[in-house]
Structures are given as structure tokens and as C-alpha cells.
Design a protein around this motif. Structure first.
Motif, PDB file in Angstrom:
ATOM      1  N   GLN A   1       0.790  -1.313   0.219  1.00 41.57           N
ATOM      2  CA  GLN A   1      -0.142  -0.037   0.188  1.00 41.57           C
ATOM      3  C   GLN A   1       0.831   1.135  -0.025  1.00 41.57           C
ATOM      4  OE1 GLN A   1      -2.914  -0.032   3.083  1.00 41.57           O
ATOM      5  NE2 GLN A   1      -3.703  -2.281   2.531  1.00 41.57           N
ATOM      6  N   ASP A   2       1.823   1.211   0.520  1.00 44.58           N
ATOM      7  CA  ASP A   2       2.977   2.386   0.700  1.00 44.58           C
ATOM      8  C   ASP A   2       3.631   2.819  -0.500  1.00 44.58           C
ATOM      9  OD1 ASP A   2       1.862   2.783   3.226  1.00 44.58           O
ATOM     10  OD2 ASP A   2       3.623   2.165   4.280  1.00 44.58           O
ATOM     11  N   TYR A   3       4.101   1.552  -1.411  1.00 40.01           N
ATOM     12  CA  TYR A   3       4.896   1.994  -2.551  1.00 40.01           C
ATOM     13  C   TYR A   3       4.176   2.381  -3.862  1.00 40.01           C
ATOM     14  CZ  TYR A   3       8.999   1.057   0.212  1.00 40.01           C
ATOM     15  OH  TYR A   3      10.190   1.173   1.190  1.00 40.01           O
ATOM     16  N   SER A   4       3.040   1.694  -4.002  1.00 34.99           N
ATOM     17  CA  SER A   4       2.378   2.131  -5.217  1.00 34.99           C
ATOM     18  C   SER A   4       1.088   1.351  -5.276  1.00 34.99           C
ATOM     19  CB  SER A   4       3.255   1.370  -6.480  1.00 34.99           C
ATOM     20  OG  SER A   4       2.670   1.756  -7.661  1.00 34.99           O
ATOM     21  N   SER A   5      -0.037   2.086  -5.816  1.00 30.20           N
ATOM     22  CA  SER A   5      -1.353   1.486  -5.763  1.00 30.20           C
ATOM     23  C   SER A   5      -1.287   0.753  -7.362  1.00 30.20           C
ATOM     24  CB  SER A   5      -2.304   2.542  -5.894  1.00 30.20           C
ATOM     25  OG  SER A   5      -2.066   3.542  -4.733  1.00 30.20           O
ATOM     26  N   LEU A   6      -1.170  -0.677  -6.941  1.00 28.57           N
ATOM     27  CA  LEU A   6      -1.114  -1.545  -8.069  1.00 28.57           C
ATOM     28  C   LEU A   6      -2.303  -2.307  -8.375  1.00 28.57           C
ATOM     29  CD1 LEU A   6       2.261  -3.602  -6.793  1.00 28.57           C
ATOM     30  CD2 LEU A   6       2.002  -1.547  -8.288  1.00 28.57           C
ATOM     31  N   GLY A   7      -2.581  -2.539  -9.829  1.00 28.44           N
ATOM     32  CA  GLY A   7      -3.521  -3.110 -10.439  1.00 28.44           C
ATOM     33  C   GLY A   7      -3.137  -4.670 -10.718  1.00 28.44           C
ATOM     34  N   PRO A   8      -3.673  -5.480 -11.103  1.00 26.62           N
ATOM     35  CA  PRO A   8      -3.420  -6.906 -11.730  1.00 26.62           C
ATOM     36  C   PRO A   8      -2.260  -6.770 -12.543  1.00 26.62           C
ATOM     37  CG  PRO A   8      -5.685  -6.851 -11.434  1.00 26.62           C
ATOM     38  CD  PRO A   8      -5.297  -5.429 -11.311  1.00 26.62           C
ATOM     39  N   ARG A   9      -2.413  -5.905 -13.709  1.00 27.49           N
ATOM     40  CA  ARG A   9      -1.535  -6.021 -14.754  1.00 27.49           C
ATOM     41  C   ARG A   9      -0.136  -5.277 -14.273  1.00 27.49           C
ATOM     42  NH1 ARG A   9      -4.924  -2.464 -19.180  1.00 27.49           N
ATOM     43  NH2 ARG A   9      -5.451  -1.458 -17.086  1.00 27.49           N
ATOM     44  N   ARG A  10      -0.156  -4.386 -13.460  1.00 25.10           N
ATOM     45  CA  ARG A  10       1.216  -3.937 -12.969  1.00 25.10           C
ATOM     46  C   ARG A  10       1.630  -4.920 -11.878  1.00 25.10           C
ATOM     47  NH1 ARG A  10       0.446   1.934 -10.819  1.00 25.10           N
ATOM     48  NH2 ARG A  10      -1.869   1.694 -11.166  1.00 25.10           N
ATOM     49  N   SER A  11       0.930  -5.546 -11.284  1.00 29.22           N
ATOM     50  CA  SER A  11       1.416  -6.650 -10.174  1.00 29.22           C
ATOM     51  C   SER A  11       2.276  -7.771 -10.819  1.00 29.22           C
ATOM     52  CB  SER A  11       0.373  -7.147  -9.590  1.00 29.22           C
ATOM     53  OG  SER A  11      -0.204  -6.275  -8.754  1.00 29.22           O
ATOM     54  N   ILE A  12       1.621  -8.279 -12.272  1.00 27.30           N
ATOM     55  CA  ILE A  12       2.262  -9.300 -12.895  1.00 27.30           C
ATOM     56  C   ILE A  12       3.227  -8.738 -13.590  1.00 27.30           C
ATOM     57  CG2 ILE A  12       1.807 -10.595 -15.260  1.00 27.30           C
ATOM     58  CD1 ILE A  12      -1.195 -10.642 -14.487  1.00 27.30           C
ATOM     59  N   ALA A  13       3.343  -7.431 -13.900  1.00 30.28           N
ATOM     60  CA  ALA A  13       4.917  -6.907 -14.485  1.00 30.28           C
ATOM     61  C   ALA A  13       5.676  -7.037 -13.377  1.00 30.28           C
ATOM     62  CB  ALA A  13       4.439  -5.452 -14.853  1.00 30.28           C
ATOM     63  N   ALA A  14       5.249  -6.744 -12.063  1.00 29.21           N
ATOM     64  CA  ALA A  14       6.405  -6.603 -11.295  1.00 29.21           C
ATOM     65  C   ALA A  14       7.123  -7.947 -10.555  1.00 29.21           C
ATOM     66  CB  ALA A  14       5.730  -6.039  -9.649  1.00 29.21           C
ATOM     67  N   LEU A  15       6.062  -9.162 -10.624  1.00 28.70           N
ATOM     68  CA  LEU A  15       6.612 -10.368 -10.298  1.00 28.70           C
ATOM     69  C   LEU A  15       7.315 -11.061 -11.272  1.00 28.70           C
ATOM     70  CD1 LEU A  15       3.213 -11.542  -8.194  1.00 28.70           C
ATOM     71  CD2 LEU A  15       5.549 -11.006  -7.377  1.00 28.70           C
ATOM     72  N   ILE A  16       7.092 -11.000 -12.560  1.00 30.73           N
ATOM     73  CA  ILE A  16       7.968 -11.616 -13.587  1.00 30.73           C
ATOM     74  C   ILE A  16       9.464 -11.369 -13.261  1.00 30.73           C
ATOM     75  CG2 ILE A  16       8.316 -11.882 -15.931  1.00 30.73           C
ATOM     76  CD1 ILE A  16       5.397 -11.695 -16.383  1.00 30.73           C
TER      77      ILE A  16
END
Length: 400
Positions: free
Chosen positions: A311-326
Motif C-alpha cells: 500500500q505504501d509504494y504503489s497502488s497496483l492493479g493486476p497488470r502492474r502486479s504481474i509486471a512486477a513479479l515476473i
């Protein structure tokens, strides 16, 4: 009498290692893998902490030997860590990590452990292992740029109107499937070397190499990647939101597994020089103990840090979350393969920021970013200085 004293000091060092494992589980390995998924509302904070603990334990047992041996034997040249030196280093690093857990700032565990182990090793009379330091620093410096850059490019691709998600997401899943097919698992190979799913399957099927080209490994990799693509594509056609969510949770699980394989070495690595005739304990037993420590930390302390990162670093949606985890998964497995201690806080936070900037930097806290970077650099320097200083004082008092 000597044997009793040796065992007693080993027990003290093991308790310090267990505390370090708890601190890591509550901090980096327990909080970071599912933070993007929590930020995307794909899973609750408490459920994420529960699942990441189990997967982290599995990763510690199946992949933990490489980094464990590197931390225990490759950071200092010319000396072996004594039980007291290991205890001082572990307690110093664990205290700094615990401060990060309770203040809500993600201290880079790899920085603190590496600094503390090098500090006590130098105080013990050892020499710097410069070639290993070059590998470590290269990975630490490249991680924000490589991880953040890949996350940025992936998020941009997923956000592009001309790219249909029902094709893009399965193709990304296929790439991840290919990576998984080539990840080393200790149970698949002879001895401690391990083998990948692709190699083990090709060997079992008897597919030979052609002119030095590993045809079997390539074929198995392509088949597994294709199966993942087809399965997720069908899911995306039926329900795009459900397909994204399942892929996101699968990525979080893979990162959690990788975190266990890497981070357990930071907790139990200093114990490796102590394993010998006086304490004839197999490494696998120590890995299990470290994995249990990670699990306990994930279940008891990780939810606070999961919330902070999600919650503190970025308000992520599913697409940005996928992009971060790969890229997080890929970098983590590269670190495990080369036996390099790496901070999962650095990996995940860099990827979250990269994916966040793909949307124009919305939700990215620059102030939090600055504090985090300062905490990373400061923790390395402070851990090294404290490890050296505390052990020097202990040496003078008790004559280790």
C-alpha cells in the motif's frame, strides 16, 4: 569438556540463526512475494502470510544449499567463522532486520547479513573475498535497473490498447513456464547438484544431445511453456479477470518459493563452517530448521510488512502486479543459481516502482523510495561496522 563446550557454542549460534530466520520470514521473504498480489486485491494479507510461509519452507529445503554455502564459506578468505563469530554476526544482522520489521521500513536483509558476516570475519583475521564481492555488488547494482526496467516494459505492454490481454498474459505465462522448467531442484538430480524439470525429463525419456545442443531440454521446455500458454488462454477467454488473478497468485507462489531458497542461506549460512566432527549434522537438517524459522516469521510478523509494501509504494492493479513479479522471479532464481545473497526487498520494491512508473508514476511514493534506499545503504555499512566492532570487543573480553 572441549566437545561439550563446542556443542554448547553451536547451540547458541543455532538459536541466533533461528532468530535470524524468524526476522527474515517476518521481513523480506515473508512480506515481499505476495505484496503486489495484495496490492491488486487478489488475496488477503493474512492468507498471503500463511501461504508464503509454506512455500518459503519448501524453497528453503529444495533450493537453499547454494546460497547457504556461499554465505558460510565464500565471503571471507583465510579463516572459518567460529561459533561466537557466527553468533555475533547473526544477532547483529537480525537486530537490524527486526528494527525494519517493527518500524515498517523494508531493511535489505542481504545487505545486513553480508555486512555483519564480513565484519566479524575481518575482525577474526580473515581477508576480503574480492571476486565474490564483485559478483554480489554487480547483482545488487543491476537489480533495480534490470528488474525495474523489465517491469516497466511489461506493464507498458499490458496497458497498450493494441495488445489484447487474452494473448499477452498467456504468452507471459509461457515465458514463466519456460523459466520454471529450467529451475534447479535438489530432489531431481544426483547429489547436491540437483537438476531442472527439463533436464530430468529429457534424461528420463532418453532424448540425446545433437552436436552439443541439448535437444531434449529445449523440447521439454517448449512443450511445458506451450501447455501453460494454452491452459491460461482458455481461462482468459472464459473469464479474463479470473485468468489474471490465477496467474498473479501463481507468480506470487513462485516468488515465495524462490525467496525461501535464497533467504534461508542468509539465516543459516554462518553455521556451515561449524558443521564437522564435533557437530555431525547434515546440511539438510540445518536447511529444514532454517525453513521452519522462515515459516514462523511469515506467520507471525509478515502481515505488517506485506501491508507496508503493498500500500505504501504503489497502488497496483493486476497488470502492474504481474509486471512486477515476473522479473522478481527471474532475478531471484538467477541469484540462487549463482549462489549470491540477494535482498528480496530490493528486487520487489524496484519492480513495483518500475511497473508503477508505467502508469505515469501514479501511486509511487518518492519520499518512501528515498528512505528505503538510505536504509539499504545504511544497513550495509552499519552491519559491517557493528559486526567488526562487537566481535572485537567480545574477543578482548573472552579471548576467542
Amino acid at each position: 569438556m572441549v566437545a561439550v563446550e563446542t556443542v554448547a557454542t553451536f547451540v547458541v549460534a543455532a538459536l541466533a540463526s533461528l532468530f535470524m530466520a524468524w526476522a527474515i520470514g517476518a521481513g523480506s521473504s515473508g512480506s515481499t512475494p505476495f505484496a503486489p498480489a495484495v496490492g491488486a486485491n487478489a488475496i488477503s494479507v493474512m492468507r498471503a502470510g500463511f501461504i508464503v510461509g509454506i512455500l518459503g519452507f519448501a524453497g528453503a529445503v529444495l533450493q537453499g544449499a547454494s546460497v547457504t554455502e556461499a554465505v558460510g564459506t565464500e565471503l571471507i578468505v583465510g579463516v572459518q567463522l567460529s561459533a561466537i563469530a557466527a553468533t555475533v554476526g547473526l544477532l547483529t544482522a537480525a537486530a537490524l532486520v527486526a528494527v525494519g520489521v517493527f518500524t515498517g521500513y523494508p531493511i535489505a536483509t542481504a545487505f545486513t547479513v553480508t555486512g555483519a558476516v564480513v565484519g566479524v570475519g575481518l575482525a577474526l583475521g580473515g581477508a576480503p573475498a574480492w571476486p565474490k564481492y564483485q559478483e554480489i555488488v554487480a547483482l545488487w547494482v543491476l537489480t533495480p535497473f534490470v528488474g525495474g526496467g523489465i517491469a516497466y516494459a511489461t506493464a507498458k505492454t499490458l496497458r497498450a490498447e493494441r495488445v489484447a490481454e487474452r494473448f499477452a498474459v498467456p504468452l507471459l505465462a509461457g515465458i514463466v513456464g519456460a523459466l520454471v522448467a529450467n529451475v534447479q531442484f535438489s530432489v531431481l538430480g544426483p547429489g547436491s547438484a540437483g537438476a531442472s524439470i527439463a533436464v530430468a525429463t529429457a534424461t528420463r525419456l532418453g532424448i540425446p544431445s545433437v552436436s552439443g545442443l541439448p535437444v531434449g531440454r529445449i523440447l521439454v521446455t517448449l512443450v511445458l511453456a506451450a501447455l501453460v500458454v494454452v491452459a491460461l488462454y482458455r481461462n482468459m477467454v472464459r473469464d479474463a479477470a479470473s485468468g489474471q488473478r490465477r496467474f498473479l497468485l501463481a507468480l506470487g507462489g513462485l516468488v515465495a518459493f524462490s525467496a525461501g531458497g535464497s533467504q534461508v542461506g542468509l539465516a543459516i549460512g554462518p553455521l556451515v563452517p561449524l558443521l564437522g566432527p564435533a557437530t555431525p549434522i547434515p546440511l539438510i537438517v540445518v536447511l529444514v530448521g532454517g525453513g521452519l524459522g522462515l515459516l514462523a516469521g511469515s506467520w507471525t510478523g509478515a502481515p505488517r510488512m506485506i501491508k507496508a509494501i503493498a500500500q505504501d509504494y504503489s497502488s497496483l492493479g493486476p497488470r502492474r502486479s504481474i509486471a512486477a513479479l515476473i522479473p522478481s522471479f527471474a532475478i531471484a532464481q538467477a541469484a540462487v543459481a549463482f549462489g549470491i545473497p540477494v535482498s528480496f526487498n530490493e528486487i520487489i520494491v524496484s519492480a513495483i516502482i518500475g511497473s508503477g512508473y508505467a502508469a505515469g508514476g501514479s501511486g509511487v511514493s518518492r519520499k518512501k523510495m528515498l528512505y528505503t534506499v538510505l536504509a539499504w545503504v545504511g544497513s550495509l555499512a552499519l552491519a559491517l561496522a557493528l559486526g567488526y566492532g562487537i566481535f572485537t570487543v567480545v574477543d578482548l573480553l573472552v579471548g576467542v
